[in-house]
Write a protein that holds these residues in place. Sequence first.
Motif, PDB file in Angstrom:
ATOM      1  N   VAL A  51       0.848  -1.191   0.000  1.00 43.51           N
ATOM      2  CA  VAL A  51       0.000   0.000   0.000  1.00 43.51           C
ATOM      3  C   VAL A  51       0.881   1.236   0.000  1.00 43.51           C
ATOM      4  N   HIS A  76      -6.002  -1.805   5.817  1.00 45.26           N
ATOM      5  CA  HIS A  76      -4.919  -1.014   6.402  1.00 45.26           C
ATOM      6  C   HIS A  76      -5.493   0.291   6.911  1.00 45.26           C
ATOM      7  N   PHE A  88      -4.181   6.518  -2.644  1.00 46.07           N
ATOM      8  CA  PHE A  88      -3.491   5.271  -2.348  1.00 46.07           C
ATOM      9  C   PHE A  88      -3.363   4.421  -3.605  1.00 46.07           C
ATOM     10  N   LEU A  90      -2.561   0.539  -4.600  1.00 47.19           N
ATOM     11  CA  LEU A  90      -2.461  -0.818  -4.093  1.00 47.19           C
ATOM     12  C   LEU A  90      -1.785  -1.675  -5.157  1.00 47.19           C
TER      13      LEU A  90
END
Length: 354
Positions: A51, A76, A88, A90
């Motif tokens: 992440v 998370h 974010f 991933l």
Amino acid sequence: MMKSIALAALLLGSAAASPLAAAEAPASPMVERIAPDRLKISWSAKNAVDVYMSDKADAVATASALVSARDRDGVHEQAVKPGERAFFLLKNQQDGGTIRVAERVLPLEQGSNFRDIGGYPAAGGRQVKWGMIYRSGATPLLTEGDLKLIEGLQLGNMVDLRSSEERQLAPSRIVGVPYNAVGYSMAAITNAMKSSNGGALANGGALYRRMPDMMAPQFRVLFDRLLANRGALAYNCSAGQDRTGLATALILSALGVPRDVIIADYHLSTQYRRPEYETAPFDPAAFPDNAAARMFARYKGTKPQPLKDADGKAFLSSALEEIDQRYGSVEAYLDKALGVSAVDVAALRATYTE
């Protein structure tokens, strides 16, 4: 039921996948703000996931901070500054497949329905970019913290879809951003609401069928600004649901987003509106000839209602059906009514999808 769950995950977390289609990206990503200073990122994947976090919507992994390595539980939690806008990435540890995700709604203290339309599936297996196009309700009561967050969006343009009377009553607090509006009277909206509902002032599919013609001048300006590509763009009406809802449907349609996803995004307004922040306090007696003042006074204190007719049909569906019936498709409406050609649509997809 499973389809509804998957769609809800798409809408609330909505991610934009990497163009590397051969790799298997984590699925169903979502970001929720569980505290003013804490975000919860969730996803599903067979393999371990890295992440990464960045304040840039298009940052690659090497330009982002690794905040969780080889994460296998699909969840998370990340500490952030209150009001911080985070994106974010991933990344599948096994094959490198990536997917991007962010909060759908901006965490404003006194904003209403201000949200990013990024992350939705678009034409050609692509997704709408995050951090480029924002839809909103009116912004007359933003706090200093809100203004700081919005400054970080680096807006290049704002398009206000509201009437002249609405803009007089509730001027935006966002300053320093090129601002576009086309003047018209709120009476055009209220008269259409009455004539569509037997004299009663009411929202509904009948009103929406008139909106493609009524709002064409404003929509032309909106698409002109999108095509100008001078940075991120925000557009709004008062509630951020009706005029803004149709505007969003036109934009997402141009980008190739499926209609069911567009309708589902439209219904999020019922959840994310905060009417108490959509207009500044005012004395209706001070605005006796202001159609917007009369309407706001009438609906003061009411809660957002589902945007559906009595038979459960989305108001927005009526507008899109009217467009399909009269023009053949949204693309044809864009071309014939707004002057947005097929070449322009291709340019929009190149700019706002990845």
